[in-house]
Design a protein around this motif. Structure first.
Motif, PDB file in Angstrom:
ATOM      1  N   GLY A  15      -9.780   4.395   5.135  1.00 27.23           N
ATOM      2  CA  GLY A  15     -11.014   5.465   5.771  1.00 27.23           C
ATOM      3  C   GLY A  15     -10.863   6.792   6.249  1.00 27.23           C
ATOM      4  O   GLY A  15     -11.566   7.558   6.417  1.00 27.23           O
ATOM      5  N   PHE A  16      -9.365   7.314   6.039  1.00 26.31           N
ATOM      6  CA  PHE A  16      -9.239   8.842   6.571  1.00 26.31           C
ATOM      7  C   PHE A  16      -9.982   9.728   5.367  1.00 26.31           C
ATOM      8  O   PHE A  16     -10.402  10.621   5.616  1.00 26.31           O
ATOM      9  CB  PHE A  16      -7.536   8.919   6.314  1.00 26.31           C
ATOM     10  CG  PHE A  16      -7.373  10.225   6.223  1.00 26.31           C
ATOM     11  CD1 PHE A  16      -7.457  11.114   7.569  1.00 26.31           C
ATOM     12  CD2 PHE A  16      -6.887  11.270   5.215  1.00 26.31           C
ATOM     13  CE1 PHE A  16      -7.001  12.434   7.649  1.00 26.31           C
ATOM     14  CE2 PHE A  16      -6.629  12.354   5.050  1.00 26.31           C
ATOM     15  CZ  PHE A  16      -6.645  13.054   6.465  1.00 26.31           C
ATOM     16  N   ILE A  17     -10.143   9.227   4.239  1.00 26.61           N
ATOM     17  CA  ILE A  17     -10.970   9.853   3.127  1.00 26.61           C
ATOM     18  C   ILE A  17     -12.396  10.139   3.663  1.00 26.61           C
ATOM     19  O   ILE A  17     -12.766  11.213   3.475  1.00 26.61           O
ATOM     20  CB  ILE A  17     -10.804   9.329   1.887  1.00 26.61           C
ATOM     21  CG1 ILE A  17      -9.289   9.290   1.300  1.00 26.61           C
ATOM     22  CG2 ILE A  17     -11.558   9.856   0.808  1.00 26.61           C
ATOM     23  CD1 ILE A  17      -8.977   8.386   0.068  1.00 26.61           C
ATOM     24  N   HIS A  18     -12.951   8.993   4.020  1.00 25.90           N
ATOM     25  CA  HIS A  18     -14.482   9.148   4.429  1.00 25.90           C
ATOM     26  C   HIS A  18     -14.424  10.057   5.580  1.00 25.90           C
ATOM     27  O   HIS A  18     -15.252  11.225   5.461  1.00 25.90           O
ATOM     28  CB  HIS A  18     -14.858   7.606   5.076  1.00 25.90           C
ATOM     29  CG  HIS A  18     -16.203   7.856   5.293  1.00 25.90           C
ATOM     30  ND1 HIS A  18     -16.914   8.079   6.375  1.00 25.90           N
ATOM     31  CD2 HIS A  18     -17.465   7.460   4.405  1.00 25.90           C
ATOM     32  CE1 HIS A  18     -18.100   8.231   6.367  1.00 25.90           C
ATOM     33  NE2 HIS A  18     -18.492   7.601   5.116  1.00 25.90           N
ATOM     34  N   MET A  23     -15.415  10.601  -2.265  1.00 22.67           N
ATOM     35  CA  MET A  23     -15.258   9.645  -1.419  1.00 22.67           C
ATOM     36  C   MET A  23     -14.966   8.367  -2.194  1.00 22.67           C
ATOM     37  O   MET A  23     -13.820   7.614  -1.763  1.00 22.67           O
ATOM     38  CB  MET A  23     -16.384   9.377  -0.661  1.00 22.67           C
ATOM     39  CG  MET A  23     -16.284  10.360   0.772  1.00 22.67           C
ATOM     40  SD  MET A  23     -17.964   9.854   1.834  1.00 22.67           S
ATOM     41  CE  MET A  23     -17.640  11.192   2.886  1.00 22.67           C
ATOM     42  N   LEU A  24     -15.740   7.950  -2.898  1.00 26.49           N
ATOM     43  CA  LEU A  24     -15.460   6.374  -3.744  1.00 26.49           C
ATOM     44  C   LEU A  24     -14.205   6.660  -4.590  1.00 26.49           C
ATOM     45  O   LEU A  24     -13.552   5.628  -4.540  1.00 26.49           O
ATOM     46  CB  LEU A  24     -16.787   6.112  -4.422  1.00 26.49           C
ATOM     47  CG  LEU A  24     -16.560   4.774  -5.369  1.00 26.49           C
ATOM     48  CD1 LEU A  24     -16.443   3.764  -4.407  1.00 26.49           C
ATOM     49  CD2 LEU A  24     -17.889   4.565  -5.926  1.00 26.49           C
ATOM     50  N   ALA A  73     -16.976   4.383   1.749  1.00 24.96           N
ATOM     51  CA  ALA A  73     -16.985   5.563   0.506  1.00 24.96           C
ATOM     52  C   ALA A  73     -18.198   5.309  -0.223  1.00 24.96           C
ATOM     53  O   ALA A  73     -18.815   6.508  -0.709  1.00 24.96           O
ATOM     54  CB  ALA A  73     -15.596   5.355  -0.025  1.00 24.96           C
ATOM     55  N   ALA A  74     -18.658   4.164  -0.899  1.00 18.12           N
ATOM     56  CA  ALA A  74     -19.666   4.222  -1.722  1.00 18.12           C
ATOM     57  C   ALA A  74     -20.797   4.697  -1.310  1.00 18.12           C
ATOM     58  O   ALA A  74     -21.940   4.830  -2.204  1.00 18.12           O
ATOM     59  CB  ALA A  74     -19.590   2.866  -2.472  1.00 18.12           C
ATOM     60  N   THR A  75     -20.928   4.500  -0.012  1.00 19.42           N
ATOM     61  CA  THR A  75     -22.221   4.738   0.632  1.00 19.42           C
ATOM     62  C   THR A  75     -22.498   6.362   1.000  1.00 19.42           C
ATOM     63  O   THR A  75     -23.506   6.845   1.548  1.00 19.42           O
ATOM     64  CB  THR A  75     -23.068   3.833   1.700  1.00 19.42           C
ATOM     65  OG1 THR A  75     -21.655   3.648   2.822  1.00 19.42           O
ATOM     66  CG2 THR A  75     -22.990   2.410   0.970  1.00 19.42           C
ATOM     67  N   GLY A  76     -21.057   6.830   1.225  1.00 17.59           N
ATOM     68  CA  GLY A  76     -21.274   8.185   1.603  1.00 17.59           C
ATOM     69  C   GLY A  76     -21.175   8.378   3.216  1.00 17.59           C
ATOM     70  O   GLY A  76     -21.316   7.419   3.847  1.00 17.59           O
ATOM     71  N   PRO A  77     -21.578   9.748   3.419  1.00 21.42           N
ATOM     72  CA  PRO A  77     -21.567  10.152   5.100  1.00 21.42           C
ATOM     73  C   PRO A  77     -23.016   9.712   5.723  1.00 21.42           C
ATOM     74  O   PRO A  77     -23.557  10.748   6.025  1.00 21.42           O
ATOM     75  CB  PRO A  77     -21.177  11.605   4.867  1.00 21.42           C
ATOM     76  CG  PRO A  77     -21.779  12.017   3.530  1.00 21.42           C
ATOM     77  CD  PRO A  77     -21.427  10.816   2.621  1.00 21.42           C
TER      78      PRO A  77
END
Length: 170
Positions: free
Chosen positions: A20-23, A57-58, A101-105
């Motif tokens: 989750g850090f990447i997001h 992100m993904l 991640a697949a759904t983005g911010p």
């Protein structure tokens, strides 16, 4: 549910949080850009930024999540042999991060484009859904029920946010 099982699940949650850090690290710098592009009416640029960030992100979350899932048996056993049973819930928790991640911010997008009210409603509703699912699933499935509730509730949250974003997007 036994204390050791709860401890193992807690560790699985913490390990999954790494992906989750990447997001978070890609979302936070994006916030002023979302607001700027929206304020300037540069909606195609806003869509481009959102889409490219979502892809990054993904890809990064899939990479890190995959590594965490592969390394998890070693990591879990390093704490205690009884923690090895937390691998299956960890897979569901990492999958939750992949869906984020697949759904983005999405939350950042909605808040920075003036849709903070609906965003807050969706966030609140998803928490209630997750809690309800946990009350039902944990007695039936133990920690897998907790992880399933987590995955289902957050997946629904992201689907609702994405549907709302598409509806209000200029």
């Amino acid at each position: 549910v036994e204390e050791a099982t709860i401890a193992a699940y807690s560790l699985a949650l913490k390990i999954s949080a790494f992906s989750g850090f990447i997001h978070t690290s890609l979302s936070i710098p994006l916030v002023p850009k979302i607001a700027e592009k929206h304020f300037q009416g540069r909606f195609s640029e806003l869509d481009d930024i959102f889409s490219s960030t979502r892809r990054r992100m993904l890809h990064l979350t899939l990479l890190l999540g995959g590594l965490l899932i592969l390394a998890a048996p070693l990591i879990l056993r390093a704490f205690d042999r009884s923690f090895a049973g937390a691998w299956a819930p960890l897979v569901l928790l990492v999958l939750t991060q992949v869906i984020f991640a697949a759904t983005g911010p999405l939350a950042n997008y909605l808040v920075m484009t003036g849709h903070e009210g609906p965003c807050a409603f969706i966030l609140g509703a998803s928490i209630l859904i997750i809690l309800t699912l946990q009350v039902v699933l944990i007695p039936l499935m133990g920690v897998m029920g907790a992880a399933t509730a987590h995955l289902a509730g957050f997946t629904l949250q992201r689907l609702l946010m994405e549907a709302y974003r598409r509806r209000v997007r200029p």
